[in-house]
Design a protein around this motif. Structure first.
Motif, PDB file in Angstrom:
ATOM      1  N   GLU A 471       0.863  -1.181   0.000  1.00 28.70           N
ATOM      2  CA  GLU A 471       0.000   0.000   0.000  1.00 28.70           C
ATOM      3  C   GLU A 471       0.902   1.235   0.000  1.00 28.70           C
ATOM      4  O   GLU A 471       2.046   1.184   0.463  1.00 28.70           O
ATOM      5  CB  GLU A 471      -0.903  -0.012   1.231  1.00 28.70           C
ATOM      6  CG  GLU A 471      -1.916  -1.151   1.254  1.00 28.70           C
ATOM      7  CD  GLU A 471      -3.029  -0.992   0.221  1.00 28.70           C
ATOM      8  OE1 GLU A 471      -3.014   0.020  -0.531  1.00 28.70           O
ATOM      9  OE2 GLU A 471      -3.904  -1.862   0.140  1.00 28.70           O
ATOM     10  N   PRO A 472       0.424   2.368  -0.532  1.00 30.34           N
ATOM     11  CA  PRO A 472       1.269   3.565  -0.605  1.00 30.34           C
ATOM     12  C   PRO A 472       1.880   3.936   0.747  1.00 30.34           C
ATOM     13  O   PRO A 472       1.215   3.885   1.777  1.00 30.34           O
ATOM     14  CB  PRO A 472       0.291   4.644  -1.089  1.00 30.34           C
ATOM     15  CG  PRO A 472      -0.736   3.884  -1.878  1.00 30.34           C
ATOM     16  CD  PRO A 472      -0.899   2.583  -1.157  1.00 30.34           C
ATOM     17  N   PHE A 473       3.158   4.258   0.706  1.00 26.62           N
ATOM     18  CA  PHE A 473       3.874   4.689   1.905  1.00 26.62           C
ATOM     19  C   PHE A 473       4.825   5.814   1.515  1.00 26.62           C
ATOM     20  O   PHE A 473       5.142   5.998   0.339  1.00 26.62           O
ATOM     21  CB  PHE A 473       4.649   3.515   2.529  1.00 26.62           C
ATOM     22  CG  PHE A 473       5.732   2.955   1.645  1.00 26.62           C
ATOM     23  CD1 PHE A 473       7.044   3.412   1.750  1.00 26.62           C
ATOM     24  CD2 PHE A 473       5.454   1.971   0.701  1.00 26.62           C
ATOM     25  CE1 PHE A 473       8.047   2.912   0.936  1.00 26.62           C
ATOM     26  CE2 PHE A 473       6.446   1.461  -0.120  1.00 26.62           C
ATOM     27  CZ  PHE A 473       7.752   1.928  -0.001  1.00 26.62           C
ATOM     28  N   GLN A 474       5.282   6.554   2.517  1.00 18.98           N
ATOM     29  CA  GLN A 474       6.182   7.669   2.271  1.00 18.98           C
ATOM     30  C   GLN A 474       7.599   7.312   2.710  1.00 18.98           C
ATOM     31  O   GLN A 474       7.799   6.621   3.716  1.00 18.98           O
ATOM     32  CB  GLN A 474       5.718   8.916   3.038  1.00 18.98           C
ATOM     33  CG  GLN A 474       4.438   9.524   2.501  1.00 18.98           C
ATOM     34  CD  GLN A 474       4.047  10.777   3.267  1.00 18.98           C
ATOM     35  OE1 GLN A 474       3.833  10.757   4.463  1.00 18.98           O
ATOM     36  NE2 GLN A 474       3.955  11.895   2.546  1.00 18.98           N
ATOM     37  N   CYS A 475       8.579   7.782   1.948  1.00 18.81           N
ATOM     38  CA  CYS A 475       9.969   7.643   2.357  1.00 18.81           C
ATOM     39  C   CYS A 475      10.768   8.824   1.799  1.00 18.81           C
ATOM     40  O   CYS A 475      10.235   9.649   1.047  1.00 18.81           O
ATOM     41  CB  CYS A 475      10.563   6.311   1.918  1.00 18.81           C
ATOM     42  SG  CYS A 475      10.619   6.051   0.137  1.00 18.81           S
ATOM     43  N   TRP A 476      12.019   8.912   2.171  1.00 15.35           N
ATOM     44  CA  TRP A 476      12.863  10.060   1.830  1.00 15.35           C
ATOM     45  C   TRP A 476      14.160   9.562   1.223  1.00 15.35           C
ATOM     46  O   TRP A 476      14.724   8.562   1.678  1.00 15.35           O
ATOM     47  CB  TRP A 476      13.133  10.867   3.096  1.00 15.35           C
ATOM     48  CG  TRP A 476      14.075  12.017   2.952  1.00 15.35           C
ATOM     49  CD1 TRP A 476      13.857  13.183   2.303  1.00 15.35           C
ATOM     50  CD2 TRP A 476      15.396  12.113   3.505  1.00 15.35           C
ATOM     51  NE1 TRP A 476      14.950  14.015   2.403  1.00 15.35           N
ATOM     52  CE2 TRP A 476      15.913  13.378   3.152  1.00 15.35           C
ATOM     53  CE3 TRP A 476      16.183  11.262   4.283  1.00 15.35           C
ATOM     54  CZ2 TRP A 476      17.183  13.798   3.515  1.00 15.35           C
ATOM     55  CZ3 TRP A 476      17.454  11.681   4.649  1.00 15.35           C
ATOM     56  CH2 TRP A 476      17.936  12.931   4.272  1.00 15.35           C
ATOM     57  N   PHE A 477      14.634  10.241   0.177  1.00 16.77           N
ATOM     58  CA  PHE A 477      15.851   9.829  -0.529  1.00 16.77           C
ATOM     59  C   PHE A 477      16.924  10.911  -0.379  1.00 16.77           C
ATOM     60  O   PHE A 477      16.646  12.096  -0.571  1.00 16.77           O
ATOM     61  CB  PHE A 477      15.560   9.596  -2.017  1.00 16.77           C
ATOM     62  CG  PHE A 477      14.571   8.503  -2.274  1.00 16.77           C
ATOM     63  CD1 PHE A 477      14.979   7.179  -2.384  1.00 16.77           C
ATOM     64  CD2 PHE A 477      13.221   8.785  -2.402  1.00 16.77           C
ATOM     65  CE1 PHE A 477      14.063   6.172  -2.618  1.00 16.77           C
ATOM     66  CE2 PHE A 477      12.293   7.783  -2.636  1.00 16.77           C
ATOM     67  CZ  PHE A 477      12.723   6.464  -2.738  1.00 16.77           C
ATOM     68  N   GLU A 478      18.127  10.480  -0.044  1.00 19.58           N
ATOM     69  CA  GLU A 478      19.267  11.386   0.101  1.00 19.58           C
ATOM     70  C   GLU A 478      20.437  10.853  -0.723  1.00 19.58           C
ATOM     71  O   GLU A 478      20.754   9.656  -0.664  1.00 19.58           O
ATOM     72  CB  GLU A 478      19.681  11.479   1.566  1.00 19.58           C
ATOM     73  CG  GLU A 478      20.924  12.335   1.795  1.00 19.58           C
ATOM     74  CD  GLU A 478      21.467  12.210   3.209  1.00 19.58           C
ATOM     75  OE1 GLU A 478      22.215  13.110   3.629  1.00 19.58           O
ATOM     76  OE2 GLU A 478      21.147  11.213   3.883  1.00 19.58           O
ATOM     77  N   SER A 479      21.084  11.724  -1.468  1.00 17.68           N
ATOM     78  CA  SER A 479      22.265  11.321  -2.235  1.00 17.68           C
ATOM     79  C   SER A 479      23.433  11.076  -1.286  1.00 17.68           C
ATOM     80  O   SER A 479      23.747  11.912  -0.443  1.00 17.68           O
ATOM     81  CB  SER A 479      22.637  12.397  -3.255  1.00 17.68           C
ATOM     82  OG  SER A 479      23.846  12.046  -3.922  1.00 17.68           O
ATOM     83  N   VAL A 480      24.069   9.910  -1.430  1.00 19.54           N
ATOM     84  CA  VAL A 480      25.241   9.587  -0.605  1.00 19.54           C
ATOM     85  C   VAL A 480      26.485   9.446  -1.470  1.00 19.54           C
ATOM     86  O   VAL A 480      27.552   9.084  -0.963  1.00 19.54           O
ATOM     87  CB  VAL A 480      25.010   8.290   0.213  1.00 19.54           C
ATOM     88  CG1 VAL A 480      23.946   8.515   1.277  1.00 19.54           C
ATOM     89  CG2 VAL A 480      24.621   7.131  -0.701  1.00 19.54           C
ATOM     90  N   ASN A 481      26.378   9.701  -2.761  1.00 14.78           N
ATOM     91  CA  ASN A 481      27.532   9.668  -3.659  1.00 14.78           C
ATOM     92  C   ASN A 481      27.320  10.749  -4.715  1.00 14.78           C
ATOM     93  O   ASN A 481      26.692  10.518  -5.756  1.00 14.78           O
ATOM     94  CB  ASN A 481      27.700   8.288  -4.308  1.00 14.78           C
ATOM     95  CG  ASN A 481      29.001   8.157  -5.086  1.00 14.78           C
ATOM     96  OD1 ASN A 481      29.319   9.006  -5.911  1.00 14.78           O
ATOM     97  ND2 ASN A 481      29.747   7.094  -4.833  1.00 14.78           N
ATOM     98  N   THR A 482      27.832  11.943  -4.430  1.00 11.66           N
ATOM     99  CA  THR A 482      27.600  13.080  -5.320  1.00 11.66           C
ATOM    100  C   THR A 482      28.321  12.929  -6.659  1.00 11.66           C
ATOM    101  O   THR A 482      27.888  13.494  -7.669  1.00 11.66           O
ATOM    102  CB  THR A 482      28.056  14.383  -4.639  1.00 11.66           C
ATOM    103  OG1 THR A 482      29.429  14.249  -4.235  1.00 11.66           O
ATOM    104  CG2 THR A 482      27.204  14.669  -3.410  1.00 11.66           C
ATOM    105  N   VAL A 483      29.416  12.126  -6.668  1.00 12.38           N
ATOM    106  CA  VAL A 483      30.127  11.905  -7.934  1.00 12.38           C
ATOM    107  C   VAL A 483      29.251  11.104  -8.891  1.00 12.38           C
ATOM    108  O   VAL A 483      29.067  11.477 -10.062  1.00 12.38           O
ATOM    109  CB  VAL A 483      31.467  11.179  -7.688  1.00 12.38           C
ATOM    110  CG1 VAL A 483      32.147  10.868  -9.024  1.00 12.38           C
ATOM    111  CG2 VAL A 483      32.386  12.018  -6.809  1.00 12.38           C
ATOM    112  N   ARG A 484      28.706   9.992  -8.395  1.00 10.75           N
ATOM    113  CA  ARG A 484      27.812   9.186  -9.238  1.00 10.75           C
ATOM    114  C   ARG A 484      26.566   9.978  -9.619  1.00 10.75           C
ATOM    115  O   ARG A 484      26.093   9.917 -10.756  1.00 10.75           O
ATOM    116  CB  ARG A 484      27.418   7.899  -8.502  1.00 10.75           C
ATOM    117  CG  ARG A 484      28.534   6.875  -8.385  1.00 10.75           C
ATOM    118  CD  ARG A 484      28.104   5.700  -7.539  1.00 10.75           C
ATOM    119  NE  ARG A 484      29.149   4.679  -7.442  1.00 10.75           N
ATOM    120  CZ  ARG A 484      29.276   3.835  -6.412  1.00 10.75           C
ATOM    121  NH1 ARG A 484      28.413   3.879  -5.409  1.00 10.75           N
ATOM    122  NH2 ARG A 484      30.254   2.947  -6.386  1.00 10.75           N
TER     123      ARG A 484
END
Length: 495
Positions: A471-484
């Motif tokens: 079922e729909p859920f919320q999550c958060w994304f953070e970049s951990v490799n700025t080069v890629r």
């Protein structure tokens, strides 16, 4: 509910017709049937089922009656297998020929879905479907789609960084775009095609629901009744037939036209048409393409969403998978399918996704071609046989603490991947590895926060039906490799 449908039809009328046709006569078997719950006359065990999540009922029965259960639904014999060992014995080994066909599902035929590869009876048509699947999906051909898989996965990563809501829509759009590109290439009216496919999938789930299929199989006279008896059902069947013809013919015809004028892109269809010999082959390819697209869209989306859910709930697993990627792949390089052999823990994560919440909890039904005897129990000819993937996935003897997401259960002590039977139903496993690797190589997935900065809790809640998804859920994304991340953005800007 099944009971509501029966009341609407009129119980006295149905009982009289069934008695007249002999469906209520008890058969005499030479050996005992497998154990199972006591059933009612005519209805069998229909009222005892959780019709939304029947796999839970079958799993609960297994704890009482054993690993192989017999029950009846409206006069139809069902054998439910809750054991990997029994499933292998009957479906994989020397008895497999007797269990290789599929049950006749009348609603499937009435709705124009009789081209469905997964429900074809054993015979020449199924052999032709398998031949084409092998022709267009064999290993040496699949290699040619690696770049396409990687490109779509990389685009998904950047899109997820910008997600503020409706994660489910983004993941479904990614899967649809990828599977369409692989199957058909690029179509002029992709939005119309996808709208129709989604409508067809929704109708199919409704029409092929077990209780509706059982009603029309047990009582064939229902299809002769006037349309006002099933105002919604008959209208949906008609719409389903219309959609099937549009989706079988129009995209296939567009790819043929593109090939004729030299504008076609690489796809399964173009690969096939370059080798096709006659129109009969083309009709089979239309069915294979559409069913492959629908199966890939539904199950791959489910697996991707379940993967993201697991990564939120099990950050230790997420960190270990990312560490493996960073150890194998250079810091300034994105992982690709060629790296898969060097990423056994990530592969185990995907196996665990499919075990933790199987996208198709009851798998695809089989049927017996002849009577059989197993472990002293009689399995009648024509019985529907279902391997309860949910029960296999929750077998505590094989998977201790089964409700916990633990990829290490799929690895040997040497760190190599096992091959559990529970995942054999999975479609397109390699297609699922690619986005998982790309996401973890760049992003950290965490709980989202509300307007007060408090963490939004997430629970593993899933839909019902033949195929399930979170079922729909919320999550958060953070970049951990700025080069890629930078490389991905450059690639997208240069498109």
């Amino acid at each position: 509910m099944l009971f509501t449908h029966i009341l609407a039809l009129g119980i006295p009328c149905i009982i009289a017709l069934v008695v007249a046709s002999g469906l209520t006569r008890r058969r005499v078997y030479p050996f005992p049937l497998p154990p199972g719950p006591r059933s009612l006359p005519l209805l069998g065990n229909a009222l005892q089922l959780d019709t939304k999540r029947p796999w839970l009922t079958y799993t609960a029965w297994g704890k009482t009656y054993g690993k192989m259960i017999y029950c009846r639904i409206l006069g139809i014999d069902l054998i439910i297998i809750n054991s990997e060992t029994i499933a292998r014995e009957l479906l994989d080994k020397h008895r497999s020929a007797n269990y290789s066909t599929r049950p006749v599902i009348r609603t499937n035929e009435l709705s124009g879905l009789d081209f469905n590869t997964g429900l074809l009876p054993y015979g020449e048509t199924l052999r032709q479907h398998r031949k084409i699947f092998h022709q267009v999906l064999r290993a040496e051909v699949s290699v040619s789609y690696h770049e396409m898989h990687s490109r779509h996965a990389n685009e998904l990563v950047i899109n997820l960084l910008n997600v503020t809501s409706d994660l489910h829509r983004h993941t479904r759009e990614y899967t649809a775009s990828l599977v369409m590109a692989v199957t058909y290439g690029y179509l002029a009216h992709e939005d119309i095609f996808l709208t129709r496919v989604n409508e067809l999938i929704d109708i199919t789930k409704y029409i092929l629901a077990p209780e509706r299929a059982a009603m029309f199989t047990a009582f064939p006279f229902l299809e002769k009744l006037p349309s006002w008896c099933f105002p919604g059902g008959f209208a949906l069947m008609g719409r389903c037939r219309e959609l099937c013809q549009q989706l079988l013919n129009e995209p296939f015809g567009e790819v043929k036209a593109q090939m004729a004028n030299g504008t076609a892109s690489h796809s399964l269809i173009t690969n096939f048409l370059s080798q096709a010999r006659d129109d009969a082959d083309e009709d089979t390819m239309k069915a294979v393409a559409l069913m492959g697209f629908m199966a890939g869209l539904d199950t791959t989306t489910s697996a991707l969403q379940t993967f993201l859910l697991a990564m939120v709930l099990y950050p230790d697993v997420q960190a270990q998978a990312r560490a493996e990627i960073d150890q194998v792949v250079r810091h300034d390089k994105m992982p690709c399918l060629d790296d898969r052999a060097s990423l056994p823990y990530l592969d185990a994560v995907l196996h665990e996704v499919l075990r933790w919440y199987p996208p198709v909890p009851l798998g695809v039904p089989h049927a017996t071609s002849n009577d059989d005897i197993y472990d002293g129990y009689f399995i009648p000819k024509g019985a529907i046989v279902m391997v309860n993937q949910w029960a296999l996935s929750r077998d505590e003897d094989m998977f201790p603490d089964a409700s916990r997401f633990d990829p290490s259960r799929h690895l040997t002590v040497e760190g190599k991947l096992k091959d559990p039977f529970v995942n054999h139903f999975a479609f397109g496993h390699g297609r699922r590895v690619c986005p998982a690797a790309a996401i973890l190589a760049v992003l950290r997935i965490d709980h989202a926060k509300d307007s007060n900065g408090d963490r939004i809790e997430v629970k593993p809640e899933f839909s019902t039906g033949m195929a399930i998804h979170p079922e729909p859920f919320q999550c958060w994304f953070e970049s951990v490799n700025t080069v890629r991340e930078g490389h991905l953005r450059e690639m997208m800007d240069s498109k």
